[in-house]
Motif scaffolding. Structure first.
Motif, PDB file in Angstrom:
ATOM      1  N   GLU A  91       0.825  -1.210   0.000  1.00 27.95           N
ATOM      2  CA  GLU A  91       0.000   0.000   0.000  1.00 27.95           C
ATOM      3  C   GLU A  91       0.863   1.265   0.000  1.00 27.95           C
ATOM      4  N   LEU A  92       1.992   1.219   0.682  1.00 28.57           N
ATOM      5  CA  LEU A  92       2.896   2.370   0.727  1.00 28.57           C
ATOM      6  C   LEU A  92       3.816   2.433  -0.488  1.00 28.57           C
ATOM      7  N   ASP A  93       3.696   1.466  -1.397  1.00 27.36           N
ATOM      8  CA  ASP A  93       4.539   1.379  -2.596  1.00 27.36           C
ATOM      9  C   ASP A  93       6.011   1.190  -2.238  1.00 27.36           C
ATOM     10  N   VAL A  94       6.240   0.525  -1.101  1.00 27.03           N
ATOM     11  CA  VAL A  94       7.608   0.166  -0.754  1.00 27.03           C
ATOM     12  C   VAL A  94       8.053  -1.046  -1.567  1.00 27.03           C
ATOM     13  N   VAL A  95       7.140  -2.021  -1.726  1.00 28.16           N
ATOM     14  CA  VAL A  95       7.415  -3.202  -2.551  1.00 28.16           C
ATOM     15  C   VAL A  95       6.361  -3.266  -3.656  1.00 28.16           C
ATOM     16  N   ALA A  96       6.683  -4.008  -4.709  1.00 27.68           N
ATOM     17  CA  ALA A  96       5.785  -4.075  -5.859  1.00 27.68           C
ATOM     18  C   ALA A  96       4.533  -4.883  -5.553  1.00 27.68           C
ATOM     19  N   SER A  97       4.651  -5.918  -4.708  1.00 25.61           N
ATOM     20  CA  SER A  97       3.481  -6.720  -4.343  1.00 25.61           C
ATOM     21  C   SER A  97       3.731  -7.420  -3.019  1.00 25.61           C
TER      22      SER A  97
ATOM     23  N   ALA B  19      13.902  -4.985   1.126  1.00 26.90           N
ATOM     24  CA  ALA B  19      12.938  -4.618   2.168  1.00 26.90           C
ATOM     25  C   ALA B  19      12.881  -5.691   3.249  1.00 26.90           C
ATOM     26  N   ALA B  20      12.906  -6.957   2.824  1.00 24.20           N
ATOM     27  CA  ALA B  20      12.886  -8.053   3.796  1.00 24.20           C
ATOM     28  C   ALA B  20      14.143  -8.028   4.660  1.00 24.20           C
ATOM     29  N   SER B  21      15.303  -7.760   4.043  1.00 20.93           N
ATOM     30  CA  SER B  21      16.560  -7.719   4.787  1.00 20.93           C
ATOM     31  C   SER B  21      16.564  -6.582   5.807  1.00 20.93           C
TER      32      SER B  21
END
Length: 481
Positions: A196-202, A236-238
């Protein structure tokens, strides 16, 4: 018997023909190429004699007869005589009628005749054309429907496949995003929030990245994390897995804030040394800016920022400069030299105009910058630039200061744009500077400070009337002016 009857009919036919000929009614008889009956020599002689009135036979009652020209008919041969032929069979009358009906109904081409276009049924012709056109339209519609079905199926399949295999962001990421993980949030909730924040694509990509992580502990602890927009899911996960979020510091820069004031605000919010920040601000090459840029004035984009406590001064300034570059790119400005010019114009808009008037004032500025204009001859003549050079914020300055050419920002004395922007413009001003309104104005003045009403003029006389209106308003509102 039948043979004799046939001969009798022939003689009666010949007699009737001759009577019509003798009567002068005129009836052309097609002459055969060769005699069709035996005894042609006698027939020819008799016919020649019949044409001579002296030899014409006379009947017993004294009148001429019409049978003298007929040749003598031989006796009918018997069946046993040589040369005997079986008589041709006679067809019933209904056969002749059927043949005639068939000849009338058959197409002209089948009868060896040319088609008569006038005998064609026009309604039938139109009907045939309509039928052919309708058939072509049906075929075309069928092809189009088939193409649409194939295209739609391809898009549908592509969208379905993309849901299972979405495209990841290539990185390295954009603007900073502060992301807070609440107590009790699992990977599914976190992944949806990040999408939702457009940090990741999905969310699926992030969930898969967490599952594929090499970390032994894949917990994401509650707290506030500093991420970036459009990060690769693995990064982002890291940044979240088994990390204890550090405390952050906050920086807020207002639009039109000058470089000196922005440096002071950054130092106040971050604890960084103001001297260090100023030294870096005077080295624009460290931030990949062109040689025409003497310092970071205009490049520290206004907004709210959060950084980790251990973020360096160069990293802070670099983030702000990148935000300005992203704003220019948003309005199709990719050349940084051109971008620097846009920032100068935008800073004047930010200082002198209201947001609704930005595009109009930008058009007037472009008209003034034209050295061939007959109104200002390339001089901007804006007060905001003069007071920037004086190091003040008040719009009031003396006639001597207005005529001071030593002030490089004195746009009453120096044509063109000032040496640097007058502060950091916001996105609305940058957009108007990048896409100015095409108009014929050269002057503008705010005639009502409370409402912000601004009037524009195409010549100086009209501008003087607008200035008089502003002075009259100030006389009525001395506490505001």
């Amino acid at each position: 018997m039948r043979e004799e009857a046939r001969h009798d009919r022939q003689r009666e036919t010949h007699r009737a023909l001759y009577e019509r000929f003798a009567a002068g009614t005129g009836f052309q008889i097609e002459q055969p190429s060769e005699p069709e009956v035996t005894g042609s020599e006698d027939f020819t002689q008799t016919l020649a004699a019949s044409t001579d009135p002296a030899h014409a036979p006379v009947a017993a009652d004294g009148e001429g007869t019409d049978t003298g020209f007929l040749p003598a008919q031989p006796d009918a041969p018997t069946l046993d005589e040589p040369g005997h032929h079986e008589p041709e069979p006679e067809y019933p009358a209904e056969h002749d009628a059927a043949d005639e009906q068939y000849a009338q109904a058959a197409p002209a081409g089948l009868l060896g005749q040319e088609a008569d276009a006038q005998n064609l049924d026009p309604h039938k012709t139109k009907r045939c054309k309509r039928t052919k056109r309708r058939r072509n339209l049906v075929m075309l519609a069928t092809v189009l429907i088939f193409a649409l079905v194939v295209t739609g199926s391809a898009y549908f399949l592509k969208s379905v496949l993309k849901q299972f295999n979405p495209d990841d962001y290539p990185g390295p990421g954009g603007a900073a995003v502060e992301f807070t993980v609440e107590d009790g949030w699992g990977v599914n909730i976190i992944s949806r929030k990040l999408e939702e924040l457009d940090v990741v694509a999905s969310d699926k990509l992030f969930s898969d990245a967490v599952s594929d992580s090499d970390s032994e502990n894949k917990l994401i602890h509650p707290g506030t994390y500093l991420l970036k927009k459009q990060m690769p899911a693995a990064e982002a996960a890291s940044a979240l897995i088994d990390q204890r979020p550090d405390k952050v510091f906050y920086i807020g820069l207002k639009a039109n804030m000058r470089l000196e004031a922005a440096i002071a605000e950054i130092a106040k919010g971050s604890g960084l040394k103001e001297k260090e920040l100023t030294a870096l601000a005077n080295k624009p090459e460290k931030f990949d800016l062109p040689g025409s840029v003497p310092n970071l004035e205009g490049w520290l984009h206004p907004g709210e920022y959060r950084f980790k406590l251990n973020t360096s001064a160069e990293e802070v300034l670099s983030t702000l400069v990148k935000s300005t570059k992203a704003s220019l790119e948003q309005f199709s400005i990719t050349d940084l030299d051109e971008g620097y010019r846009i920032l100068k114009v935008a800073s004047i808009l930010q200082a002198e105009a209201r947001t609704p008037d930005y595009a109009t004032v930008a058009g007037a500025i472009e008209n003034r910058l034209n050295p061939n204009n007959k109104e200002t001859h390339g001089l901007l003549q804006v007060d905001s630039s003069v007071i920037y050079g004086l190091g003040r914020y008040s719009l009031q300055f003396s006639p001597e200061e207005k005529a001071d050419a030593s002030n490089k920002y004195n746009t009453y004395e120096h044509a063109g744009l000032p040496p640097t922007p007058l502060g950091s413009p916001a996105n609305a001003a940058i957009e108007a500077a990048a896409h100015p309104e095409d108009n014929g104005y050269y002057y503008w003045v705010t005639v009502n400070i409370e409402t912000g009403e601004t009037k524009f003029a195409s010549n100086y006389q009209e501008h003087l009337r607008n200035q008089a209106e502003f002075r009259a308003w100030c006389d009525q509102n001395p506490d505001v002016c």
